[in-house]
Design a protein around this motif. Structure first.
Motif, short mmCIF file in Angstrom:
data_model
loop_
_atom_site.label_atom_id
_atom_site.label_comp_id
_atom_site.label_asym_id
_atom_site.label_seq_id
_atom_site.Cartn_x
_atom_site.Cartn_y
_atom_site.Cartn_z
N TRP A 101 -3.71 1.72 9.16
CA TRP A 101 -3.02 2.39 8.06
C TRP A 101 -3.01 3.89 8.28
O TRP A 101 -3.93 4.45 8.89
CB TRP A 101 -3.66 2.05 6.72
CG TRP A 101 -5.11 2.39 6.64
CD1 TRP A 101 -5.66 3.59 6.29
CD2 TRP A 101 -6.21 1.53 6.95
NE1 TRP A 101 -7.03 3.53 6.36
CE2 TRP A 101 -7.40 2.27 6.77
CE3 TRP A 101 -6.31 0.20 7.37
CZ2 TRP A 101 -8.66 1.74 6.98
CZ3 TRP A 101 -7.57 -0.31 7.59
CH2 TRP A 101 -8.72 0.44 7.39
N ALA A 102 -1.97 4.52 7.77
CA ALA A 102 -1.90 5.98 7.77
C ALA A 102 -2.76 6.49 6.63
O ALA A 102 -2.80 5.89 5.56
CB ALA A 102 -0.45 6.44 7.59
N LYS A 103 -3.45 7.59 6.88
CA LYS A 103 -4.25 8.21 5.81
C LYS A 103 -3.29 8.80 4.77
O LYS A 103 -2.20 9.23 5.10
CB LYS A 103 -5.16 9.30 6.37
CG LYS A 103 -6.22 8.77 7.32
CD LYS A 103 -7.40 8.20 6.58
CE LYS A 103 -8.42 7.56 7.47
NZ LYS A 103 -9.49 8.40 7.91
N GLY A 104 -3.72 8.79 3.52
CA GLY A 104 -2.92 9.41 2.46
C GLY A 104 -1.69 8.61 2.04
O GLY A 104 -0.71 9.19 1.59
N ARG A 105 -1.74 7.29 2.20
CA ARG A 105 -0.60 6.47 1.76
C ARG A 105 -0.37 6.69 0.27
O ARG A 105 -1.32 6.79 -0.50
CB ARG A 105 -0.87 4.99 2.05
CG ARG A 105 -1.00 4.69 3.52
CD ARG A 105 -1.33 3.24 3.78
NE ARG A 105 -0.13 2.46 3.65
CZ ARG A 105 -0.05 1.28 3.03
NH1 ARG A 105 -1.13 0.76 2.48
NH2 ARG A 105 1.07 0.64 2.96
N LYS A 106 0.89 6.75 -0.10
CA LYS A 106 1.25 7.01 -1.50
C LYS A 106 1.15 5.73 -2.33
O LYS A 106 1.53 4.65 -1.88
CB LYS A 106 2.67 7.55 -1.59
CG LYS A 106 2.83 8.91 -0.95
CD LYS A 106 4.27 9.37 -1.03
CE LYS A 106 4.46 10.68 -0.30
NZ LYS A 106 5.88 11.04 -0.20
N SER A 141 10.16 0.22 -5.62
CA SER A 141 11.52 0.56 -5.19
C SER A 141 11.67 0.26 -3.70
O SER A 141 10.68 0.10 -2.97
CB SER A 141 11.81 2.03 -5.44
OG SER A 141 11.04 2.83 -4.55
N ASP A 142 12.92 0.19 -3.23
CA ASP A 142 13.16 -0.02 -1.81
C ASP A 142 12.53 1.09 -0.98
O ASP A 142 11.97 0.83 0.09
CB ASP A 142 14.67 -0.09 -1.53
CG ASP A 142 15.31 -1.36 -2.06
OD1 ASP A 142 14.57 -2.31 -2.41
OD2 ASP A 142 16.56 -1.41 -2.12
N ALA A 143 12.60 2.33 -1.45
CA ALA A 143 12.00 3.46 -0.73
C ALA A 143 10.48 3.32 -0.66
O ALA A 143 9.88 3.60 0.39
CB ALA A 143 12.40 4.78 -1.38
N GLU A 144 9.86 2.90 -1.76
CA GLU A 144 8.40 2.71 -1.75
C GLU A 144 8.01 1.61 -0.77
O GLU A 144 7.04 1.75 -0.02
CB GLU A 144 7.91 2.36 -3.15
CG GLU A 144 7.94 3.51 -4.13
CD GLU A 144 7.59 3.09 -5.54
OE1 GLU A 144 6.84 3.83 -6.19
OE2 GLU A 144 8.07 2.01 -5.99
N MET A 145 8.76 0.51 -0.78
CA MET A 145 8.46 -0.60 0.13
C MET A 145 8.65 -0.18 1.58
O MET A 145 7.83 -0.52 2.44
CB MET A 145 9.33 -1.81 -0.20
CG MET A 145 8.99 -2.46 -1.53
SD MET A 145 7.34 -3.14 -1.57
CE MET A 145 7.68 -4.80 -1.05
N ALA A 146 9.71 0.57 1.86
CA ALA A 146 9.96 1.03 3.23
C ALA A 146 8.82 1.92 3.72
O ALA A 146 8.33 1.77 4.84
CB ALA A 146 11.30 1.76 3.32
#
Length: 140
Positions: free
Chosen positions: A44-49, A60-65
Motif C-alpha cells: 500500500w501507498a502511505k497516506g491513502r485517502k 465515487s468512481d474517483a475514490e475507487m480508482a
C-alpha cells in the motif's frame, strides 16, 4: 527459509533504458506471509485517502480508482525451486483480475542483510521491457 511473516523494505519497477519508478512511493508499506505452500502479499501507498462515506459501496468512481492505484494484493499456492531460486505462484486471488488464475514466477535471493529480494522476469507493457523488484525483512 521462505516461510514467515515479512515486512516490505522497498518495491520498484526498472524499465529498459534505466528508468526506475516507485508506483506505491519510496515509503510504501507491505506485508507478505509465506506458509509451507501459500503466499499472501499486500502493498500500500502511505497516506491513502479515506473515502467520503463509511459505506464502501457508496464510494465515487474517483475514490475507487485511487484506492485501486494505491493498493496491491495477491494470494495463491506456490512451488519453490531451490535449484533455480524461484517461486511460482498459482494466483488464486489478485487485485488485478486479469492475473487471477495465472501462474507467475519470481526469482528470490537472500541478501547479506538477511532480507529477501523477489524479482519478476522481464515483461512488456506497451512495447517497454520492465521488471518489478521487492525487498522484504522478517517482521518482528
Amino acid at each position: 527459509m521462505l516461510q514467515g511473516v515479512w515486512e516490505l523494505i522497498y518495491s520498484y519497477i526498472d524499465r529498459e533504458g534505466g528508468e526506475r519508478t516507485y508506483p506505491m512511493g519510496k515509503d510504501a508499506g507491505g506485508r507478505m506471509i509465506i506458509t509451507e505452500d501459500t503466499i499472501m502479499v499486500q502493498l500500500w501507498a502511505k497516506g491513502r485517502k479515506n473515502f467520503a462515506s463509511q459505506n464502501y459501496y457508496a464510494a465515487s468512481d474517483a475514490e475507487m480508482a485511487e484506492a485501486f492505484q494505491t493498493y496491491y494484493a495477491l494470494c495463491g499456492r506456490y512451488t519453490q525451486s531451490e535449484l533455480n531460486k524461484t517461486i511460482t505462484v498459482l494466483m488464486e486471488g489478485h487485485l488485478f483480475p486479469n492475473w487471477a488464475r495465472t501462474e507467475q514466477t519470481r526469482t528470490y535471493e537472500f541478501t547479506e542483510e538477511n532480507s529477501l529480494r523477489l524479482t519478476t522476469p522481464d515483461f512488456d507493457i506497451d512495447g517497454v521491457q520492465m521488471h518489478v523488484v521487492t525487498s522484504w525483512r522478517r517482521a518482528l
